[in-house]
Design an enzyme around this catalytic site. Sequence first.
Site, PDB file in Angstrom:
ATOM      1  N   GLN A 151      51.219  -3.063  34.821  1.00 55.22           N
ATOM      2  CA  GLN A 151      52.539  -3.119  34.189  1.00 55.22           C
ATOM      3  C   GLN A 151      52.387  -3.478  32.708  1.00 55.22           C
ATOM      4  O   GLN A 151      51.711  -4.446  32.365  1.00 55.22           O
ATOM      5  CB  GLN A 151      53.411  -4.150  34.931  1.00 55.22           C
ATOM      6  CG  GLN A 151      54.848  -4.199  34.478  1.00 55.22           C
ATOM      7  CD  GLN A 151      55.625  -2.926  34.795  1.00 55.22           C
ATOM      8  OE1 GLN A 151      55.387  -2.246  35.784  1.00 55.22           O
ATOM      9  NE2 GLN A 151      56.572  -2.588  33.940  1.00 55.22           N
ATOM     10  N   LYS A 178      58.963  -1.848  42.509  1.00 58.03           N
ATOM     11  CA  LYS A 178      57.917  -0.866  42.846  1.00 58.03           C
ATOM     12  C   LYS A 178      57.334  -1.178  44.221  1.00 58.03           C
ATOM     13  O   LYS A 178      57.105  -0.286  45.034  1.00 58.03           O
ATOM     14  CB  LYS A 178      56.821  -0.877  41.772  1.00 58.03           C
ATOM     15  CG  LYS A 178      57.258  -0.166  40.496  1.00 58.03           C
ATOM     16  CD  LYS A 178      56.330  -0.375  39.316  1.00 58.03           C
ATOM     17  CE  LYS A 178      56.956   0.271  38.072  1.00 58.03           C
ATOM     18  NZ  LYS A 178      56.244  -0.012  36.824  1.00 58.03           N
ATOM     19  N   ASP A 200      50.348   6.436  36.460  1.00 63.07           N
ATOM     20  CA  ASP A 200      51.265   6.429  35.314  1.00 63.07           C
ATOM     21  C   ASP A 200      51.050   7.662  34.436  1.00 63.07           C
ATOM     22  O   ASP A 200      51.893   7.982  33.594  1.00 63.07           O
ATOM     23  CB  ASP A 200      50.981   5.197  34.432  1.00 63.07           C
ATOM     24  CG  ASP A 200      51.881   4.017  34.741  1.00 63.07           C
ATOM     25  OD1 ASP A 200      53.069   4.240  35.063  1.00 63.07           O
ATOM     26  OD2 ASP A 200      51.398   2.872  34.638  1.00 63.07           O
TER      27      ASP A 200
HETATM   28  N1  GUN Z   1      56.416  -0.765  31.321  1.00 58.27           N
HETATM   29  C1  GUN Z   1      57.579  -0.109  31.076  1.00 58.27           C
HETATM   30  N2  GUN Z   1      57.552   1.117  31.639  1.00 58.27           N
HETATM   31  C2  GUN Z   1      56.347   1.239  32.248  1.00 58.27           C
HETATM   32  C3  GUN Z   1      55.745   2.269  33.003  1.00 58.27           C
HETATM   33  O1  GUN Z   1      56.287   3.353  33.226  1.00 58.27           O
HETATM   34  N3  GUN Z   1      54.497   1.994  33.477  1.00 58.27           N
HETATM   35  C4  GUN Z   1      53.858   0.832  33.233  1.00 58.27           C
HETATM   36  N4  GUN Z   1      52.624   0.673  33.724  1.00 58.27           N
HETATM   37  N5  GUN Z   1      54.400  -0.150  32.544  1.00 58.27           N
HETATM   38  C5  GUN Z   1      55.636   0.054  32.047  1.00 58.27           C
END
Ligand code: GUN
Length: 284
Positions: free
Chosen positions: A97, A53, A120
């Site tokens: 995350q 990311k 998100d």
């Molecule tokens: N963990 C697995 N997929 C995601 C996601 O799309 N966003 C976040 N914040 N954590 C994750």
Amino acid sequence: MAQIINGKEVSQSVRDKIRRKCEELVGKTGLRPGLAVILVGEDPASQIYVRNKKKACEEVGFLSREYRLGGETSEEELLELIDSLNADPRIHGILVQLPVPKHIDDKKVIARIDPKKDVDAFSFENVGRIMTGEFDFVPCTPAGIMELLAAYDIDPAGKHAVVIGRSNIVGKPMAMLLLHKNATVTICHSRTQNLKEICRQADILVAAVGKARFVTEDMVKEGAVVIDVGMNRDEKGLCGDVDFDAVEKKASFITPVPGGVGPMTITLLLQNTLTSARKAANIK
Ligand code: GUN
């Protein structure tokens, strides 16, 4: 033989567009989109996601901040960090995350993020907006899939779309986005009876189960579009939720793993961060 949906290629072309829009925003307003990613603990898969990311942010010219907190970090400390990022005008997107360690309540964490910075789209407000169709932030993985369908001129209108999986991150918002595009949608899950028969009716089949090669050739209708959200490891390495080699022979389109849905998820996260920054700068 199915046409392979190339997520890397589509992702690159969307990211090029985001980079141009970022430059335009900086040139016009001096405002650079900023994303803060918080990782609590040392989960190896999460570390890779967070690194990717950050890299993606830098490639499109965003400000990227990474917070790696120890596994013993308290819920209060994490909430305080979120408060400070909520108040920081250089930050337009905040992502914690998941999963977070067990002693931290992820619902509380999500609720603390300002919905305007919830890139998100996990907060109640943003989930509600996705239900009604009046949303600014798209749910990243499902929206990435919608972009892939559009890139290959696959129109869900009137089609029977079957989504296997009912998670808040993928299955449920996926069903909503397909519905907004006028598909007839069925959501299947672990308690579904006659799963095979239902899947065999699908014109568009989305597998978000989390089990290696769960979708076998006998579950797929001839000519179906098959989208694989899975990211599993087995004895042969990385693989999806679909038995790719067999299903490829029957489907009209199919996403590979890796290189299908995966690259699109981060791309849509960038898209949401740009949307948030443009709103902050009062640009529609
Ligand atoms: N963990 C697995 N997929 C995601 C996601 O799309 N966003 C976040 N914040 N954590 C994750």
